[in-house]
Design a protein around this motif. Sequence first.
Motif, PDB file in Angstrom:
ATOM      1  N   ASN A  24       5.108 -75.065  14.169  1.00  0.00           N
ATOM      2  CA  ASN A  24       6.216 -75.997  13.916  1.00  0.00           C
ATOM      3  C   ASN A  24       5.845 -77.426  14.294  1.00  0.00           C
ATOM      4  O   ASN A  24       6.250 -78.371  13.633  1.00  0.00           O
ATOM      5  CB  ASN A  24       7.473 -75.564  14.672  1.00  0.00           C
ATOM      6  CG  ASN A  24       8.232 -74.483  13.943  1.00  0.00           C
ATOM      7  OD1 ASN A  24       8.112 -74.314  12.743  1.00  0.00           O
ATOM      8  ND2 ASN A  24       9.008 -73.730  14.687  1.00  0.00           N
ATOM      9  N   ALA A  25       5.095 -77.585  15.357  1.00  0.00           N
ATOM     10  CA  ALA A  25       4.702 -78.933  15.781  1.00  0.00           C
ATOM     11  C   ALA A  25       3.701 -79.558  14.815  1.00  0.00           C
ATOM     12  O   ALA A  25       3.742 -80.763  14.580  1.00  0.00           O
ATOM     13  CB  ALA A  25       4.115 -78.884  17.191  1.00  0.00           C
ATOM     14  N   LEU A  26       2.815 -78.747  14.244  1.00  0.00           N
ATOM     15  CA  LEU A  26       1.758 -79.291  13.394  1.00  0.00           C
ATOM     16  C   LEU A  26       2.131 -79.381  11.913  1.00  0.00           C
ATOM     17  O   LEU A  26       1.868 -80.399  11.277  1.00  0.00           O
ATOM     18  CB  LEU A  26       0.489 -78.442  13.545  1.00  0.00           C
ATOM     19  CG  LEU A  26      -0.143 -78.421  14.937  1.00  0.00           C
ATOM     20  CD1 LEU A  26      -1.333 -77.475  14.959  1.00  0.00           C
ATOM     21  CD2 LEU A  26      -0.551 -79.820  15.361  1.00  0.00           C
ATOM     22  N   LEU A  27       2.715 -78.339  11.368  1.00  0.00           N
ATOM     23  CA  LEU A  27       2.962 -78.290   9.929  1.00  0.00           C
ATOM     24  C   LEU A  27       4.372 -78.682   9.505  1.00  0.00           C
ATOM     25  O   LEU A  27       4.555 -79.259   8.437  1.00  0.00           O
ATOM     26  CB  LEU A  27       2.677 -76.880   9.399  1.00  0.00           C
ATOM     27  CG  LEU A  27       1.231 -76.437   9.394  1.00  0.00           C
ATOM     28  CD1 LEU A  27       1.126 -75.011   8.872  1.00  0.00           C
ATOM     29  CD2 LEU A  27       0.387 -77.361   8.562  1.00  0.00           C
ATOM     30  N   ARG A  28       5.347 -78.331  10.304  1.00  0.00           N
ATOM     31  CA  ARG A  28       6.746 -78.524   9.905  1.00  0.00           C
ATOM     32  C   ARG A  28       7.084 -79.975   9.568  1.00  0.00           C
ATOM     33  O   ARG A  28       7.743 -80.222   8.548  1.00  0.00           O
ATOM     34  CB  ARG A  28       7.670 -77.990  11.001  1.00  0.00           C
ATOM     35  CG  ARG A  28       9.101 -77.857  10.564  1.00  0.00           C
ATOM     36  CD  ARG A  28       9.894 -77.066  11.606  1.00  0.00           C
ATOM     37  NE  ARG A  28      11.246 -76.879  11.183  1.00  0.00           N
ATOM     38  CZ  ARG A  28      12.257 -77.633  11.582  1.00  0.00           C
ATOM     39  NH1 ARG A  28      12.068 -78.581  12.448  1.00  0.00           N
ATOM     40  NH2 ARG A  28      13.466 -77.400  11.130  1.00  0.00           N
ATOM     41  N   PRO A  29       6.638 -80.974  10.362  1.00  0.00           N
ATOM     42  CA  PRO A  29       6.981 -82.356   9.990  1.00  0.00           C
ATOM     43  C   PRO A  29       6.446 -82.751   8.614  1.00  0.00           C
ATOM     44  O   PRO A  29       7.147 -83.410   7.833  1.00  0.00           O
ATOM     45  CB  PRO A  29       6.328 -83.192  11.091  1.00  0.00           C
ATOM     46  CG  PRO A  29       6.208 -82.267  12.247  1.00  0.00           C
ATOM     47  CD  PRO A  29       5.974 -80.912  11.659  1.00  0.00           C
ATOM     48  N   ILE A  72       8.562 -80.986   5.960  1.00  0.00           N
ATOM     49  CA  ILE A  72       9.882 -81.618   5.853  1.00  0.00           C
ATOM     50  C   ILE A  72       9.778 -82.904   5.049  1.00  0.00           C
ATOM     51  O   ILE A  72      10.622 -83.186   4.184  1.00  0.00           O
ATOM     52  CB  ILE A  72      10.482 -81.860   7.249  1.00  0.00           C
ATOM     53  CG1 ILE A  72      10.905 -80.524   7.867  1.00  0.00           C
ATOM     54  CG2 ILE A  72      11.676 -82.813   7.174  1.00  0.00           C
ATOM     55  CD1 ILE A  72      11.331 -80.624   9.310  1.00  0.00           C
ATOM     56  N   LEU A  73       8.743 -83.684   5.309  1.00  0.00           N
ATOM     57  CA  LEU A  73       8.545 -84.931   4.571  1.00  0.00           C
ATOM     58  C   LEU A  73       8.310 -84.667   3.085  1.00  0.00           C
ATOM     59  O   LEU A  73       8.898 -85.334   2.224  1.00  0.00           O
ATOM     60  CB  LEU A  73       7.373 -85.710   5.176  1.00  0.00           C
ATOM     61  CG  LEU A  73       7.096 -87.070   4.568  1.00  0.00           C
ATOM     62  CD1 LEU A  73       8.281 -88.001   4.811  1.00  0.00           C
ATOM     63  CD2 LEU A  73       5.838 -87.664   5.160  1.00  0.00           C
ATOM     64  N   LEU A  74       7.475 -83.679   2.781  1.00  0.00           N
ATOM     65  CA  LEU A  74       7.164 -83.382   1.388  1.00  0.00           C
ATOM     66  C   LEU A  74       8.351 -82.808   0.616  1.00  0.00           C
ATOM     67  O   LEU A  74       8.447 -82.977  -0.599  1.00  0.00           O
ATOM     68  CB  LEU A  74       5.986 -82.406   1.309  1.00  0.00           C
ATOM     69  CG  LEU A  74       4.636 -82.962   1.741  1.00  0.00           C
ATOM     70  CD1 LEU A  74       3.583 -81.851   1.757  1.00  0.00           C
ATOM     71  CD2 LEU A  74       4.195 -84.104   0.844  1.00  0.00           C
ATOM     72  N   THR A  75       9.240 -82.122   1.316  1.00  0.00           N
ATOM     73  CA  THR A  75      10.390 -81.497   0.648  1.00  0.00           C
ATOM     74  C   THR A  75      11.697 -82.243   0.923  1.00  0.00           C
ATOM     75  O   THR A  75      12.776 -81.684   0.719  1.00  0.00           O
ATOM     76  CB  THR A  75      10.536 -80.029   1.098  1.00  0.00           C
ATOM     77  OG1 THR A  75      10.759 -79.995   2.510  1.00  0.00           O
ATOM     78  CG2 THR A  75       9.312 -79.222   0.738  1.00  0.00           C
ATOM     79  N   LEU A  76      11.591 -83.480   1.351  1.00  0.00           N
ATOM     80  CA  LEU A  76      12.793 -84.251   1.706  1.00  0.00           C
ATOM     81  C   LEU A  76      13.842 -84.293   0.591  1.00  0.00           C
ATOM     82  O   LEU A  76      15.029 -84.102   0.872  1.00  0.00           O
ATOM     83  CB  LEU A  76      12.403 -85.662   2.153  1.00  0.00           C
ATOM     84  CG  LEU A  76      13.499 -86.494   2.777  1.00  0.00           C
ATOM     85  CD1 LEU A  76      14.061 -85.808   4.015  1.00  0.00           C
ATOM     86  CD2 LEU A  76      12.970 -87.866   3.146  1.00  0.00           C
ATOM     87  N   LEU A  80      15.842 -76.496   5.015  1.00  0.00           N
ATOM     88  CA  LEU A  80      15.091 -76.368   6.269  1.00  0.00           C
ATOM     89  C   LEU A  80      14.961 -74.904   6.685  1.00  0.00           C
ATOM     90  O   LEU A  80      13.967 -74.525   7.313  1.00  0.00           O
ATOM     91  CB  LEU A  80      15.751 -77.179   7.382  1.00  0.00           C
ATOM     92  CG  LEU A  80      15.704 -78.703   7.202  1.00  0.00           C
ATOM     93  CD1 LEU A  80      16.509 -79.383   8.301  1.00  0.00           C
ATOM     94  CD2 LEU A  80      14.280 -79.198   7.187  1.00  0.00           C
ATOM     95  N   LEU A  81      15.938 -74.085   6.327  1.00  0.00           N
ATOM     96  CA  LEU A  81      15.841 -72.651   6.612  1.00  0.00           C
ATOM     97  C   LEU A  81      14.703 -72.011   5.828  1.00  0.00           C
ATOM     98  O   LEU A  81      14.030 -71.106   6.329  1.00  0.00           O
ATOM     99  CB  LEU A  81      17.158 -71.942   6.296  1.00  0.00           C
ATOM    100  CG  LEU A  81      18.295 -72.178   7.277  1.00  0.00           C
ATOM    101  CD1 LEU A  81      19.596 -71.597   6.733  1.00  0.00           C
ATOM    102  CD2 LEU A  81      17.964 -71.584   8.621  1.00  0.00           C
TER     103      LEU A  81
END
Length: 122
Positions: free
Chosen positions: A44-49, A52-56, A67-68
């Motif tokens: 979550n720390a490495l990939l999730r941000p 999230i940016l790519l799927t904003l 986000l789920l």
Amino acid sequence: MLHFLIRAAFAAFGLAIAARLVDGITYDAPLTLVLAALLLGVVNALLRPLLILLTLPLTVLSFGLFLLVINAGMILLVSRLLPGFEVQGFTPAFLAALITGITSWAAHMLLGDLRRLTARNG
């Protein structure tokens, strides 16, 4: 570091609840759940941000519910990386994301209360 460990404990608790309630989620031993929670925190720390940016746009259009889907993907990734922790498909991962999301919310509330208490008393 303490907050990360507390959050990992809540994530392990959420994964344990998910394994108990959702068909298609299994683990070998309690230590496997702890390792899964720690790995989930790292993923979550490495990939999730980045995800999230790519799927904003999708996240905005779905009022944040996408986000789920991202969280379910992270749980599926952890199950692929960690032997002994099995999630068999997207639906169990999605339900696990819901359950771990609730336990993470509880951890956030608890950690916020602990911070306020230590700020007042410290």
